[in-house]
Design an enzyme around this catalytic site. Structure first.
Site, PDB file in Angstrom:
ATOM      1  N   GLU A   1       0.835  -1.214   0.000  1.00  0.00           N
ATOM      2  CA  GLU A   1       0.000   0.000   0.000  1.00  0.00           C
ATOM      3  C   GLU A   1       0.865   1.258   0.000  1.00  0.00           C
ATOM      4  OE1 GLU A   1      -3.804  -0.013   0.261  1.00  0.00           O
ATOM      5  OE2 GLU A   1      -2.991   1.718  -0.779  1.00  0.00           O
TER       6      GLU A   1
ATOM      7  N   LYS B   1       4.301   3.613 -10.102  1.00  0.00           N
ATOM      8  CA  LYS B   1       3.044   3.499  -9.341  1.00  0.00           C
ATOM      9  C   LYS B   1       1.904   3.073 -10.265  1.00  0.00           C
ATOM     10  CE  LYS B   1       4.552   7.003  -6.035  1.00  0.00           C
ATOM     11  NZ  LYS B   1       4.665   8.442  -5.795  1.00  0.00           N
TER      12      LYS B   1
HETATM   13  N1  HSE Z   1       8.795  10.938  -4.395  1.00  0.00           N
HETATM   14  C1  HSE Z   1       7.489  10.399  -4.211  1.00  0.00           C
HETATM   15  C2  HSE Z   1       6.463  11.459  -4.549  1.00  0.00           C
HETATM   16  C3  HSE Z   1       7.332   9.956  -2.788  1.00  0.00           C
HETATM   17  O1  HSE Z   1       6.844  12.617  -4.647  1.00  0.00           O
HETATM   18  O2  HSE Z   1       5.300  11.156  -4.754  1.00  0.00           O
HETATM   19  C4  HSE Z   1       6.084   9.160  -2.526  1.00  0.00           C
HETATM   20  O3  HSE Z   1       6.025   8.003  -3.294  1.00  0.00           O
END
Ligand code: HSE
Length: 328
Positions: A128, A203
């Site tokens: 998560e 992601k």
């Molecule tokens: N570097 C990532 C961001 C951190 O700025 O979303 C969180 O995954």
């Protein structure tokens, strides 16, 4: 009789790892009571142990992440290192029947075997915290929407670029905005991972894997990020009541299409609500229709919340407390 103990090993003790260690320390009595099992942090593996020796009393600190992953005395490995080599540690943990909890999107999204395990809802792999911090989008796709047909998924998934774009809207210059994002602890150790769109692509790959139930790797995402040239586009968009955001999208059209790119969004678009470190995810599915998630998508405590939830899920998978009978 003393309750059994679930031993937790932590890999990485940076912004996220340290926030998780202190959240577990602060909450472990409460969580242990609920689980009926004591959850105890016993080891931390970091690159420079000398800097972390006194962090938590009674916790062994060393620099051998691989041996921690292989250690049969550790039941749950929480990985918050950001190291690409982490994929082999995570695979090893699951292979020996322990649970792996990871916030490392790049390691997972580059590894077909881990993605395959996610697509199959492996009960010992939880991530998560790898996508949108505490926004419960991984579990929503994995469990709540598991019976659904997902039509498309759109998101603002990188807090750093949203933070920078918001600063530009307020008149900051590009380099100052990048420095402020680093200072706030949102950016990756190598900021180019955020700026290039690679973080958002990783992601998206994880979310698409869960939504379409087949491994989708980071390399399958057509990716374009932002640089200093975005400043003029942001100003023009602002003049027209619109906003520029780094948008991650997956949709079905002659197969699964995957893209991360800066886009000019109409003010009415739910994704245009993303400001500062806020992430937004919008999903269209056959039965549930349009659904939207909104909240902080980066930062130590936000991600620690997701890791704690995953440790509970992993612990239940290991001890089987979820199979207890309900009294008639
Ligand atoms: N570097 C990532 C961001 C951190 O700025 O979303 C969180 O995954």
């Amino acid at each position: 009789m003393a309750p059994p103990v679930l031993r937790v090993g932590l890999i990485g003790n940076g912004t996220v790892g340290a926030a998780f260690a202190s959240a577990l320390d602060a909450n472990h009595e409460r969580l242990s009571q609920r689980l009926g099992v004591r959850v105890r942090l016993v080891q931390i593996a970091v690159r420079t142990p000398d800097r972390h020796r006194d962090v938590l009393p009674g916790v062994r600190v060393h620099d051998d992440a691989e041996s921690l992953a292989n250690d049969g005395g550790i039941d749950v490995v929480v990985e918050a290192s950001g190291d690409l080599a982490a994929s082999q540690w995570l695979r090893r943990v699951i292979a020996r029947g322990a649970a792996a909890v990871s916030a490392n999107k790049l390691a997972i999204a580059s590894d077909r075997a881990l993605l395959d395990a996610l697509a199959r809802r492996h009960p010992l792999l939880h991530c998560e915290g790898a996508v949108a911090a505490a926004l419960p989008i991984v579990r929503a796709l994995r469990d709540s929407l598991d019976g659904e047909e997902i039509h498309d998924l759109r998101g603002v998934l990188n807090g750093t670029t949203t933070f920078i774009l918001t600063q530009l809207e307020r008149g900051a210059c590009f380099d100052d905005a990048v420095a402020a994002a680093q200072e706030a602890g949102y950016a990756e150790s190598d900021t180019s991972t955020d700026l290039s769109g690679r973080d958002a692509a990783a992601k998206l790959a994880i979310l698409a894997t869960l939504a379409w139930r087949r491994p989708v790797t980071l390399d399958e995402v057509a990716t374009r990020g932002i640089d200093g040239n975005i400043v003029d586009v942001v100003r023009v968009a602002c003049d027209h009541g619109s906003r520029v955001r780094l948008v991650a999208e997956a949709w079905e059209e002659d197969g699964l299409q995957l893209r991360v790119a800066p886009k000019i969004l109409d003010a009415a678009d739910p994704l245009a609500r993303a400001e500062d470190v806020i992430n937004v995810v919008a999903v269209q599915s056959a039965l549930a229709g349009p659904l939207t998630w909104y909240g902080a998508g980066a930062g130590g405590t936000r991600t620690a919340s997701a890791l704690l939830g995953d440790v509970l899920a992993a612990s239940r998978a290991l001890v089987g407390t979820h199979t207890g009978r309900i009294a008639a």
